[in-house]
Each structure stands twice: as structure tokens, then as C-alpha cells.
Design an enzyme around this catalytic site. Structure first.
Site, mmCIF file in Angstrom:
data_model
loop_
_atom_site.group_PDB
_atom_site.id
_atom_site.type_symbol
_atom_site.label_atom_id
_atom_site.label_comp_id
_atom_site.label_asym_id
_atom_site.label_seq_id
_atom_site.Cartn_x
_atom_site.Cartn_y
_atom_site.Cartn_z
ATOM 1 N N ASP A 1 0.842 -1.186 0.000
ATOM 2 C CA ASP A 1 0.000 0.000 0.000
ATOM 3 C C ASP A 1 0.880 1.240 0.000
ATOM 4 O O ASP A 1 2.110 1.163 0.177
ATOM 5 C CB ASP A 1 -0.991 -0.006 1.175
ATOM 6 C CG ASP A 1 -0.326 0.240 2.519
ATOM 7 O OD1 ASP A 1 -1.058 0.314 3.505
ATOM 8 O OD2 ASP A 1 0.932 0.356 2.586
ATOM 9 N N LEU A 2 0.257 2.399 -0.256
ATOM 10 C CA LEU A 2 0.980 3.673 -0.313
ATOM 11 C C LEU A 2 1.157 4.217 1.108
ATOM 12 O O LEU A 2 0.181 4.330 1.862
ATOM 13 C CB LEU A 2 0.201 4.673 -1.152
ATOM 14 C CG LEU A 2 0.531 4.700 -2.652
ATOM 15 C CD1 LEU A 2 -0.534 5.468 -3.395
ATOM 16 C CD2 LEU A 2 1.887 5.331 -2.875
ATOM 17 N N ASP B 1 -5.928 2.194 -1.154
ATOM 18 C CA ASP B 1 -4.537 2.306 -1.620
ATOM 19 C C ASP B 1 -3.810 0.981 -1.507
ATOM 20 O O ASP B 1 -2.579 0.940 -1.481
ATOM 21 C CB ASP B 1 -3.814 3.379 -0.797
ATOM 22 C CG ASP B 1 -3.759 3.012 0.695
ATOM 23 O OD1 ASP B 1 -4.596 2.192 1.129
ATOM 24 O OD2 ASP B 1 -2.868 3.531 1.401
#
Length: 811
Positions: free
Chosen positions: A665-666, A708
Site C-alpha cells: 500500500d501507499l 490504496d
């Protein structure tokens, strides 16, 4: 009343028998036609209702899944901030277009937000609605039963999805409303027509009518058990088509199909009166044909019977003449060896015994006279001065003028000025020594008959013409048959014009082809017959279709198949292309070697049908893609990833290969999203997805799990180091600056990696990767961690319910 003659009796009996036989055959054929028509109608209508039912199921599931996706990303804390939740819903125009209303309902049954907003909702509590309790207690999305809204009393169906809180519990419900009175995909069902007068209806298996062409029946109870057989079969779970009487007395074809996603049944209704219109029209035409046939056959049979009984009538007349003039030697022609002929022969023998003393010349002259008088044609002789010197008795029968009155009189005196003037050119031709033949219509012939006449000159040895013989035959029956043939051809032409079919007739020996008017219309011209060649038609066929068409025609010509039927494209006059369905059959072959010499058939324009089929296929492909791919990034979604993961695990177990799953994920995405807005966040997610795709092989799968979060599936990994190299490549790629909406952003990623050779389930493999992703985030982000066999989930948090940044989870 005068009794009927034998001719009349035989005529009536024969006509009635023939017409009765034809009527019986027609009735049997009509019965078979009705059975086949009903089978075709039932099959077509059930196919239609099945397709519409499938479309309803797919649309319900797509819209329910859209609600589920939105519910997953709605912040639970906004349930306590109605203004923020209201703004969040208003920023979902795509989802608003799919429903008549979007609402968020708290666990206590009160409205938190709604689009469109209505102040009256604040006073409404839905906690007692069973479907609300079903979502809150079960934690699963559902489609509500049809019910009336408390706000306005209008019927509606609710699609609902649970909103989960930070601890995994259901804290609210996201709903989408479909008003059954409005123009949405459910409301349009009642306005859709089946044929011209048929309709669709939708009801639950609890006998509640959900949708109907009659708006007043919506949300009313259906027929009670036993009142409508098809309704009882449908709610009992049956599927199919049957002819039945509805609860309101309408006899129709009812096709019904159960929906898979909800306990509803879709019904297509086609009134019997419309369904069997082709049968009624055919029956009417056959009755009309029978009446015309009877009217035509009766006079023909009457003339035939009259001809058969002519010898008996002649015999009667001869006997009467013999009694009145004993010195005469009457002679009756014996045409057949039947009872009448036997009687005539006995009579002739008796007469010959009385007249043995008569001269042979007189007897011969008399016989010749009898032959000519009983010949059904005019026989006469006219000398060079145009005076009648001989005429047979047929003149009396046809024109009412006895031969005796004609003899010695000129043709002008007997025929009259008008009739003589029409024959004068032919008379001059005969007197010049040339045979003349002609036909005159009844008006000029002075008779109700069509007469074919021949003038045969009597040429002497010195070449002069002594006169000419007149031989005239009645061709009325032939003319009548010719008129009937022309009328039949005209009826066939009208039928072809109405059916939009182009008839063709191919003379295989010469290569010439005749096509009816409709062919010119298909090519974009005006209606006109077409005379062309097979080679010229072959040039109009699309090059891609020629390879398919030629073998089929060859097989039909060789007799391998009884006919050919094929769909292909042909070029129009303006250069465009149309699709036609061509159907042909050989109807004549050379009796010496069996080679085909004539082939006929029809061409039908099926361009619109082909276009509709292509559009339907394209729509289905788009729906399938939307169901398996993420709408923002275009990457596979969880559904498609799940399928590919199960297939990869099966191959890994079978081949003992190593596969790896990345959970990414970001880092700090929520902070970027809150600072720059959703549009910038979406643009960053798309750029992030593009860099992920660039870091892996084409055979690897990059999927968006939601928000995300992303998942990468690597197959055929030789060793752990290969996965490490790709992870480092991804982390390095994300360290480069992102350019989003004229802004430069820095974003990193954290990765959790898990391995298996097929001994781990897909769910367990994602749990392992998710757990070490959490560890990577906890220890500083911008790095990756690899799961070991003994690794446990950090702090016991379920990987599938990990919190988003800013809500106590990863960041």
C-alpha cells in the site's frame, strides 16, 4: 321444380368431393402449422424472458457490488458527523445515477445522510425494517423485498450494504433506492412491450406483484392459488412457457423465469390473439382459395361431363331422327368401348341392316358428315367468291346459325361488317395461296369463346386457288388457364414483396440469373427485375466470405446436400456492405448425367439482425470486464485476482513451483488525499499502478484490492532472491517523484511478501503477506518484509479488516 340433370348431379358431386378432400388436407396442414407455430413462439418467448431475467440479475448484482465497494471506503467516524457524510455522498455522482436515492442509516435506524436530501427523513426511523436488521445483524449486503416508502408511500426496492467500524462490527448501512414508479431499470420493465400488445411483469414468490404494465397493480397481491395456473407454477419454482388464462380472463402465452439474485419471477405475456395472427390469416386465405377453386372447378367439371355424355345425347337424337324419317340411314359415331358405345354399335348395326341397298358413296358421305358434325371445332369451306359451300353442325352450337342457312351466303352476310373487317386481311392471305392463322377475342369473334382459326387454301393443280378451308378451335379453357397462371404469378410477386425476400432463378448451363424487384432495393436502387450472370453476382460477395460460400454451393450442385443456406456480405451500389441470408435449392437436373441445370432460391437482408447481435455481444463483454476490473486503474479486482490465485496454486501444487504474493500500500496516502483532495488521490493511485505494472513481467498479475492497497501475484519464482529483487525494484521506482495536477509529490510504499509451493490456501497466503506488510509499516515504512512459516499475525488483527491510515491502522 325441374329435376337436376345427370350433368349437374355429377358436377356437384365431383366438385364437392374434390373441395372436401382439399379442405381435409388443408385442415390437417393447418393443425400441424399451428403446433409448429406454437413451439416456435414458446421457444422464442422463453429465450427472451431468460435473457431479460439474466440482465436483471446482472444489473442488481453490479449495483449491489458498487454499494459494497463504497461502503468499504466510507469513514465510520462520519456517521457521527452527518454534514461530512452528506458531502461525501454528494461527491458520488456516478453512483447517484444508478439509484433514485442514496442514503446512509445509522445502527439505530436513523438517517445520517441522503441524496437527494429531504428534511422529512430526519423524523423517520427504520430500525424495525427486517431488511435493515438483516444487514446490521448479518453483516452482509442484500436486496430488500418490495415495500412502500414511509416518506411518500411509493413502492420501492432497497439495495443495502453494511458499513464496518474500526473493530470490524457493523456500524451503519449504505442504501440505494429504486422507486418502482420511476424510470429506472426495474420501472422500465412494466413499460417494455412483448410483440405489439404483450408485456412483462415481475412478482415475488410470495405472490406480491413488483412490476406490471398496469401501474395500479404494483405492490398488490397476485391471484390466489388456483385462480391462475401459470402463476401457481411460476411461484412454485417452475420455468417455461404455457398457454393459460390470466386472473383477468386474458388467454395468452405466459413465459416465466426465476431470478437468481432475488426470490422474484419474471413473466412475459403475449396475447393468443396476437400470437396466432399468422395462423388466422393463413386459415382465411385457404377458405378464400377453396371458394374460388369451387367456382372454377364447377364449370370445368360440367364441361367434362357434358363431353363424356355427348355420345349418349347424340344417340338419342339419332334415334329420334330415325323414327321420324325411316328412309334415312342415321349413323352414330362410337368413340369408346363402354356401355354407351355398345348401345350405339348395336343401333348402327340395326341401321345398316335396313340400308344395305344404299349406295356406298351416299353411306360414305353420310359418315363423313357425322364425323365433322361431332368434331368440337368449326369446319367449313369457302369458295373463291367467299361463299360458304360447306359448314359442320358446330356452327349451330357455337353461333346459333345452322349450316343450311349458311350455304350459298357470303362471309360478309353471315359474319356481319365488323366481324368480316377483322378477318379480311387473313382472307386475302388465304386467297393468295398462303395459310393464315389467327386468334380473335370474344368481342371480335362474335362469340363468348376464344377461337383459334386457320384458313387453309385449296390450291388447284395449275396453282390457282379454288377457295379455302376454315378450321377453328375453342381455346377458351387454354386462355382461362393462362389467366390463372398470370394471376398466380402476380400473387407470388405480391407475397415476395410483402416478405422483403428477393427471389432468384439461376440457369446453370448459361450462367444467367434472374432476380426479383427486391434485389435491386437491397442494393440501394429502385424496385426492378435484375438480369445478370452468376459471375457478376460473385464479384459482389465480400472477399472474406467467398471461401465459405463457394463450397456450400458446390455441394448443393453435386447433390451432396439437398440445399444450401448461408449468411454473407454483398456490396451495395454505393460501395457499402449488407448482410444477406441466401437459401437455394436445385430443382432440375440433366436426366443423362444428373448435372444440375437450374437452381432457385431467396435472398433476405439480415443486416439489422447482425448489427443487433454485435451490439449485444459488445455490451456483454463490457459488463464482464467491469465485473472483473477496477474502475479507476483498470487493474484486475479482487474477484479476478481470486480466480487467478486459485489457478496459480493448483499449478504450483502440480509442478512443485514456487509462487510469491506481494501485499502493498501507499505510505501516508490518507494525508496526501486529505491535503490535495480525492481527484489528486485518484491520479496518484493511477500513477502508482502504472509503475507497479512496469516493475513486473507481463505474465504476473497486479491487482487493486481496494483503497490504496494492491496485490501482486508472481508465478514460477525460482528462488526467494527473485522476489526480493522485484520488491527492491518497486521500492526504488516509488522513490521517484510523482507529478500530479501540476504538483510534485513524494510517495513511498511498504510491501509484505509470502511464498508457497501450493500447500497454502489463497486466503492464508494473503493473511501472511498482510501480516508482514503491517510489520513493515510498523517498523518505519518504505521497506518490505518476508513472511516465514511460523510468522503470526501482528497483534492478532484480521488481515482482511485492516484499518486505513488515520483510523488506528497502517499509515
Amino acid at each position: 321444380m325441374k329435376p337436376l340433370s345427370i350433368k349437374s348431379k355429377v358436377t356437384l358431386i365431383a366438385t364437392a368431393a374434390l373441395v372436401g378432400l382439399l379442405a381435409l388436407v388443408s385442415a390437417v396442414q393447418l393443425s400441424l402449422f399451428k403446433v409448429e407455430l406454437r413451439q416456435v413462439l414458446e421457444s422464442q418467448q422463453f429465450t427472451l424472458v431468460s435473457r431479460v431475467a439474466d440482465d436483471i440479475d446482472q444489473t442488481l448484482m453490479l449495483r449491489l457490488n458498487a454499494l459494497v465497494s463504497l461502503a468499504k471506503i466510507l469513514p465510520a467516524e462520519e456517521l457521527r458527523r452527518p454534514g461530512a457524510m452528506q458531502k461525501n455522498l454528494e461527491n458520488r455522482p456516478g453512483l447517484q445515477s444508478e439509484f433514485d436515492a442514496l442514503s446512509v442509516i445509522a445502527a439505530d435506524g436513523k438517517f445520517v445522510a441522503a441524496v437527494p436530501y429531504d428534511k422529512g427523513r430526519a423524523a423517520i426511523n427504520l430500525s424495525d425494517r427486517p431488511w435493515i436488521r438483516g444487514v446490521l445483524d448479518g453483516g452482509r449486503p442484500l436486496v430488500s423485498p418490495p415495500h412502500r416508502a414511509r416518506l411518500n408511500g411509493e413502492p420501492q426496492v432497497i439495495l443495502a450494504a453494511p458499513i464496518f467500524g474500526p473493530r470490524g462490527g457493523v456500524v451503519g448501512v449504505l442504501t440505494g433506492t429504486l422507486n418502482l414508479f420511476r424510470s429506472n431499470f426495474l420501472g422500465n420493465i412494466g413499460r417494455t412491450r412483448v410483440g405489439k400488445t404483450g408485456s412483462f411483469s415481475l412478482f415475488t414468490k410470495d405472490r406480491l406483484i413488483v412490476m406490471s404494465s398496469d401501474k395500479d397493480r404494483i405492490m398488490t397481491e397476485g391471484p390466489v392459488p388456483g385462480a391462475s395456473p401459470f402463476f401457481d407454477h411460476a411461484v412454485a419454482g417452475g420455468e417455461g412457457t404455457e398457454e393459460s388464462v390470466g386472473s383477468r380472463g386474458l388467454r395468452a402465452l405466459f413465459s416465466y423465469k426465476s431470478l437468481q439474485s432475488v426470490p422474484w419471477v419474471l413473466v412475459a405475456v403475449l396475447p393468443i390473439e396476437e400470437a396466432y395472427t399468422p395462423f388466422a390469416e393463413t386459415q382465411k386465405q385457404i377458405i378464400q382459395f377453396m371458394v374460388v377453386l369451387a367456382l372454377l372447378l364447377a364449370p370445368l367439371i360440367w364441361f367434362a361431363v357434358r363431353s363424356l355424355l355427348r355420345p349418349l345425347l347424340d344417340l338419342h337424337q339419332t334415334i329420334r331422327r330415325g323414327r321420324s324419317n325411316p328412309s334415312a340411314v342415321p349413323e352414330v359415331l362410337v368413340p369408346k368401348g363402354d356401355e354407351i358405345g355398345d348401345l350405339a354399335a348395336e343401333f348402327n348395326a340395326l341401321m345398316r341392316e335396313r340400308a344395305n341397298a344404299e349406295a356406298a358413296s351416299r353411306e360414305s358421305e353420310h359418315r363423313l358428315r357425322m364425323i365433322t358434325d361431332n368434331t368440337p371445332a368449326l369446319i367449313s369451306y369457302v369458295d373463291s367468291e367467299l361463299r360458304y359451300r360447306y359448314a359442320n353442325a358446330t356452327y349451330s352450337e357455337w353461333f346459333g346459325v345452322t349450316p343450311e342457312r349458311m350455304l350459298g351466303r357470303t362471309m360478309r352476310e353471315v359474319l356481319g361488317e365488323t366481324a368480316y373487317a377483322s378477318r379480311e386481311p387473313h382472307i386475302r392471305q388465304a386467297l393468295s395461296g398462303k395459310e393464315a392463322g389467327f386468334e380473335l377475342p370474344p368481342a371480335l369473334a362474335g362469340s363468348e369463346r376464344h377461337i383459334h382459326t386457320r384458313y387453309v387454301p385449296d390450291v388447284r393443280g395449275d396453282g390457282s386457288v379454288a377457295g379455302f378451308f376454315i378450321l377453328a378451335s375453342d381455346v377458351t379453357a387454354l386462355k382461362h388457364s393462362d389467366r390463372m397462371l398470370r394471376e398466380s404469378e402476380q400473387q407470388l410477386s405480391l407475397a415476395l414483396e410483402g416478405s422483403q425476400l428477393a427471389l432468384f432463378d439461376w440457369n446453370i448451363a448459361t450462367g444467367e440469373v434472374f432476380l426479383s424487384d427486391q434485389w435491386a432495393v437491397m442494393l440501394g436502387g429502385k424496385p426492378a427485375p435484375t438480369h445478370t450472370t452468376f459471375a457478376a453476382l460473385a464479384e459482389l460477395v465480400h472477399p472474406e466470405d467467398a471461401a465459405q460460400l463457394d463450397p456450400l454451393i458446390r455441394d448443393a450442385l453435386k447433390g451432396v446436400t439437398p440445399y444450401y443456406r448461408v449468411e454473407h456480405r454483398v456490396r451495395k451500389n454505393d460501395g457499402g456492405w449488407i448482410w444477406i441470408q441466401s437459401h437455394g435449392q436445385v430443382i432440375a437436373r440433366d436426366h443423362r448425367d444428373g448435372r444440375a441445370v437450374r437452381l432457385i432460391g431467396t435472398n433476405a437482408d439480415v443486416t439489422e439482425r447482425k448489427r443487433a447481435e454485435a451490439e449485444l455481444a459488445e455490451s456483454r463483454a463490457q459488463l464482464e470486464r467491469a465485473a472483473q476490473h477496477d474502475g479507476l486503474t483498470g487493474l484486475p479486482n479482487r474477484n479476478l485476482l481470486g480466480d487467478r490465485l486459485e489457478q496459480a496454486l493448483a499449478r504450483a501444487r502440480r509442478n512443485q513451483q514456487l509462487i510469491s504474493l506481494f501485499y502493498l500500500d501507499l505510505d501516508r496516502f490518507k494525508e496526501i488525499n486529505d491535503a490535495l483532495g480525492h481527484a489528486a488521490g485518484d491520479a496518484l493511485l493511477k500513477a502508482f499502478a502504472e509503475r507497479l505494472n512496469a516493475c513486473v513481467r507481463e505474465t504476473d498479475t497486479v491487482a487493486r484490492a481496494g483503497g490504496d492497497e494492491f496485490i501482486i501475484l508472481l508465478e514460477d519464482v525460482r528462488e526467494e532472491g527473485d522476489a526480493r529483487a522485484i520488491a527492491e525494484k518497486i521500492i526504488d521506482a516509488m522513490r521517484r517523484e510523482f507529478h500530479v495536477e501540476a504538483k510534485t509529490l513524494r510517495a513511498t510504499t511498504s510491501i509484505g511478501i509470502a511464498f508457497t509451493r501450493g500447500g497454502t490456501s489463497g486466503e492464508e497466503l494473503m493473511k501472511q503477506a498482510d501480516a508482514v506488510l503491517y510489520e513493515a509499516k510498523r517498523t518505519g515504512r518504505n521497506k518490505y518484509r518476508i513472511a516465514r512459516p511460523a510468522l503470526e499475525v501482528i497483534e492478532g488483527k484480521p488481515p482482511g479488516r485492516r484499518e486505513k491510515p488515520g483510523r488506528g491502522g497502517k499509515s
